[in-house]
Scaffold this active site. Sequence first.
Site, PDB file in Angstrom:
ATOM      1  N   ILE A 162      29.729   0.933 -23.827  1.00 30.44           N
ATOM      2  CA  ILE A 162      29.486   2.234 -24.471  1.00 30.44           C
ATOM      3  C   ILE A 162      29.643   3.352 -23.431  1.00 30.44           C
ATOM      4  O   ILE A 162      30.254   4.391 -23.694  1.00 30.44           O
ATOM      5  CB  ILE A 162      28.085   2.293 -25.129  1.00 30.44           C
ATOM      6  CG1 ILE A 162      27.903   1.144 -26.118  1.00 30.44           C
ATOM      7  CG2 ILE A 162      27.888   3.643 -25.825  1.00 30.44           C
ATOM      8  CD1 ILE A 162      26.499   1.033 -26.716  1.00 30.44           C
ATOM      9  N   TYR A 222      13.920  -8.171 -24.195  1.00 39.30           N
ATOM     10  CA  TYR A 222      14.881  -7.066 -24.221  1.00 39.30           C
ATOM     11  C   TYR A 222      14.385  -5.942 -25.125  1.00 39.30           C
ATOM     12  O   TYR A 222      14.356  -4.771 -24.730  1.00 39.30           O
ATOM     13  CB  TYR A 222      16.240  -7.574 -24.717  1.00 39.30           C
ATOM     14  CG  TYR A 222      17.200  -6.462 -25.043  1.00 39.30           C
ATOM     15  CD1 TYR A 222      17.843  -5.773 -24.029  1.00 39.30           C
ATOM     16  CD2 TYR A 222      17.433  -6.087 -26.368  1.00 39.30           C
ATOM     17  CE1 TYR A 222      18.708  -4.721 -24.320  1.00 39.30           C
ATOM     18  CE2 TYR A 222      18.295  -5.043 -26.660  1.00 39.30           C
ATOM     19  CZ  TYR A 222      18.930  -4.368 -25.638  1.00 39.30           C
ATOM     20  OH  TYR A 222      19.771  -3.331 -25.930  1.00 39.30           O
TER      21      TYR A 222
HETATM   22  C1  UD1 Z   1      22.691  -6.045 -30.303  1.00 47.00           C
HETATM   23  C2  UD1 Z   1      23.016  -5.672 -28.889  1.00 47.00           C
HETATM   24  C3  UD1 Z   1      21.837  -5.054 -28.243  1.00 47.00           C
HETATM   25  C4  UD1 Z   1      21.429  -3.860 -29.068  1.00 47.00           C
HETATM   26  C5  UD1 Z   1      21.124  -4.285 -30.488  1.00 47.00           C
HETATM   27  C6  UD1 Z   1      20.852  -3.086 -31.338  1.00 47.00           C
HETATM   28  C7  UD1 Z   1      24.728  -6.941 -27.747  1.00 47.00           C
HETATM   29  C8  UD1 Z   1      25.075  -8.180 -26.996  1.00 47.00           C
HETATM   30  N1  UD1 Z   1      23.450  -6.861 -28.174  1.00 47.00           N
HETATM   31  O1  UD1 Z   1      21.714  -7.072 -30.370  1.00 47.00           O
HETATM   32  O2  UD1 Z   1      22.150  -4.627 -26.938  1.00 47.00           O
HETATM   33  O3  UD1 Z   1      20.341  -3.209 -28.515  1.00 47.00           O
HETATM   34  O4  UD1 Z   1      22.262  -4.928 -31.020  1.00 47.00           O
HETATM   35  O5  UD1 Z   1      20.574  -3.457 -32.629  1.00 47.00           O
HETATM   36  O6  UD1 Z   1      25.539  -6.053 -27.926  1.00 47.00           O
HETATM   37  N2  UD1 Z   1      25.673 -14.052 -33.446  1.00 47.00           N
HETATM   38  C9  UD1 Z   1      26.444 -15.067 -33.957  1.00 47.00           C
HETATM   39  N3  UD1 Z   1      27.522 -15.492 -33.245  1.00 47.00           N
HETATM   40  C10 UD1 Z   1      27.870 -14.946 -32.034  1.00 47.00           C
HETATM   41  C11 UD1 Z   1      27.058 -13.907 -31.504  1.00 47.00           C
HETATM   42  C12 UD1 Z   1      25.962 -13.485 -32.246  1.00 47.00           C
HETATM   43  O7  UD1 Z   1      26.174 -15.606 -35.031  1.00 47.00           O
HETATM   44  O8  UD1 Z   1      28.868 -15.391 -31.449  1.00 47.00           O
HETATM   45  C13 UD1 Z   1      24.561 -13.568 -34.260  1.00 47.00           C
HETATM   46  C14 UD1 Z   1      23.235 -13.455 -33.553  1.00 47.00           C
HETATM   47  O9  UD1 Z   1      22.522 -14.668 -33.591  1.00 47.00           O
HETATM   48  C15 UD1 Z   1      22.566 -12.334 -34.358  1.00 47.00           C
HETATM   49  C16 UD1 Z   1      23.727 -11.435 -34.767  1.00 47.00           C
HETATM   50  O10 UD1 Z   1      24.897 -12.238 -34.657  1.00 47.00           O
HETATM   51  O11 UD1 Z   1      21.965 -12.873 -35.514  1.00 47.00           O
HETATM   52  C17 UD1 Z   1      23.886 -10.226 -33.871  1.00 47.00           C
HETATM   53  O12 UD1 Z   1      23.846 -10.679 -32.508  1.00 47.00           O
HETATM   54  P1  UD1 Z   1      24.347  -9.764 -31.303  1.00 47.00           P
HETATM   55  O13 UD1 Z   1      25.717  -9.284 -31.542  1.00 47.00           O
HETATM   56  O14 UD1 Z   1      24.094 -10.539 -30.042  1.00 47.00           O
HETATM   57  O15 UD1 Z   1      23.443  -8.467 -31.412  1.00 47.00           O
HETATM   58  P2  UD1 Z   1      21.853  -8.248 -31.430  1.00 47.00           P
HETATM   59  O16 UD1 Z   1      21.116  -9.414 -30.873  1.00 47.00           O
HETATM   60  O17 UD1 Z   1      21.521  -7.804 -32.814  1.00 47.00           O
END
Ligand code: UD1
Length: 357
Positions: free
Chosen positions: A48, A184
């Site tokens: 970002i 976090y």
């Molecule tokens: C993300 C941000 C975090 C931010 C928050 C705000 C990242 C790494 N994390 O957290 O910094 O403060 O949003 O809301 O940018 N998932 C999958 N497959 C994958 C990766 C993730 O199924 O390959 C799932 C996770 O289990 C979760 C969802 O997708 O349920 C979102 O995960 P993720 O993209 O890591 O974001 P957040 O944990 O929500």
Amino acid sequence: MRRARPGAVAGRFGDLLFDVKLPAEFVQRLRPLIAGRSVCVTGGAGFIGGHLVDALLALQARVSVIDDLSNASAEHLVELMELDPSSLRFVQGSILDDSALNEALAGAQVVFHLAAVGSVPLSIEHPERSWAVNDAGCVRVLQGARRAGVKRVVYSASSSAYGDVPGPVVPRVESQLPAPLSPYAASKLAGEFAMRAWSASYGIETISLRYFNVFGPRQSAGTPYSAVIASFARAILLGEQPVVFGDGLQSRDFTPVASAVAANLLSATTTQTLAGQVVNIGTGTRTDLLTLVKLMADRAGRPGAVPTFRPARTGDPRHSLADIAGARSLLGYQPIGTLEEALTETLAWFRTTLAAK
Ligand code: UD1
């Protein structure tokens, strides 16, 4: 040298290097308010932060960046510095190092504080590191800002502060009691309180932007800590199966990075009194992961791509959806572009980048 798409935000850098588009009207309105101002971006080599640096340079600000490159590369900043060394300074160092911080903050009128350890699972594995960078780091930045006579600090907070609310999915409002589920989330929330307290105690203007799942070009992919859209884009384009943690019915308010950049620029330029307010930065719509896989697979030309499922992750909220009325009224914020447009733009960037490897 790499070229961005035509129509990307234009400034003295032309269309070079910019991967995200801000509306022309927005750029014209903000340029007079930002041109010539000195600003510092902590974490400006990151995802970002890097897009924010692009926009600030296009708006003719004088930008200094501090980044320890722990989760980023200096490649993009180096390209920008080659274009105009007088507009961009880069201090490679940690926000926990006061001398590096002093160097980066010297002369700044506004600080955009984005440097952080930004992953829920990483914070569960290494909670003390998240806390050190995200909280002690936040206080160091605020103290450094005071020393440097900075007027305003714009803090990148996180919607993870809300945690989970049982029952039907309702948009998160800032007045809701936070309930962080991971180190976090707690660390980013503590940063908000520091912002508010430093404003009340020392008169520095502060605002906390609670981002909801920001995504876009240049987000890191291919690590266990990568965000979901970047991970899905990489997997789908490489012909692999995207990995879904849990049943895939969890949902997020996926926010194009241009909206997060716009929120930062509006925060830097608003004439409202800023004294630690917290505002949600999202879109007001949510998408579950199974729908997301389908949207992305269709756009990537792999409509048959199906995910593989793994156990749900600890610390994951089930649903996340922003009420953005607060940001609209305080900042005049509105989301930029649609999910579909931003997914197409993101996939195009990943396609080009993966092809170049
Ligand atoms: C993300 C941000 C975090 C931010 C928050 C705000 C990242 C790494 N994390 O957290 O910094 O403060 O949003 O809301 O940018 N998932 C999958 N497959 C994958 C990766 C993730 O199924 O390959 C799932 C996770 O289990 C979760 C969802 O997708 O349920 C979102 O995960 P993720 O993209 O890591 O974001 P957040 O944990 O929500």
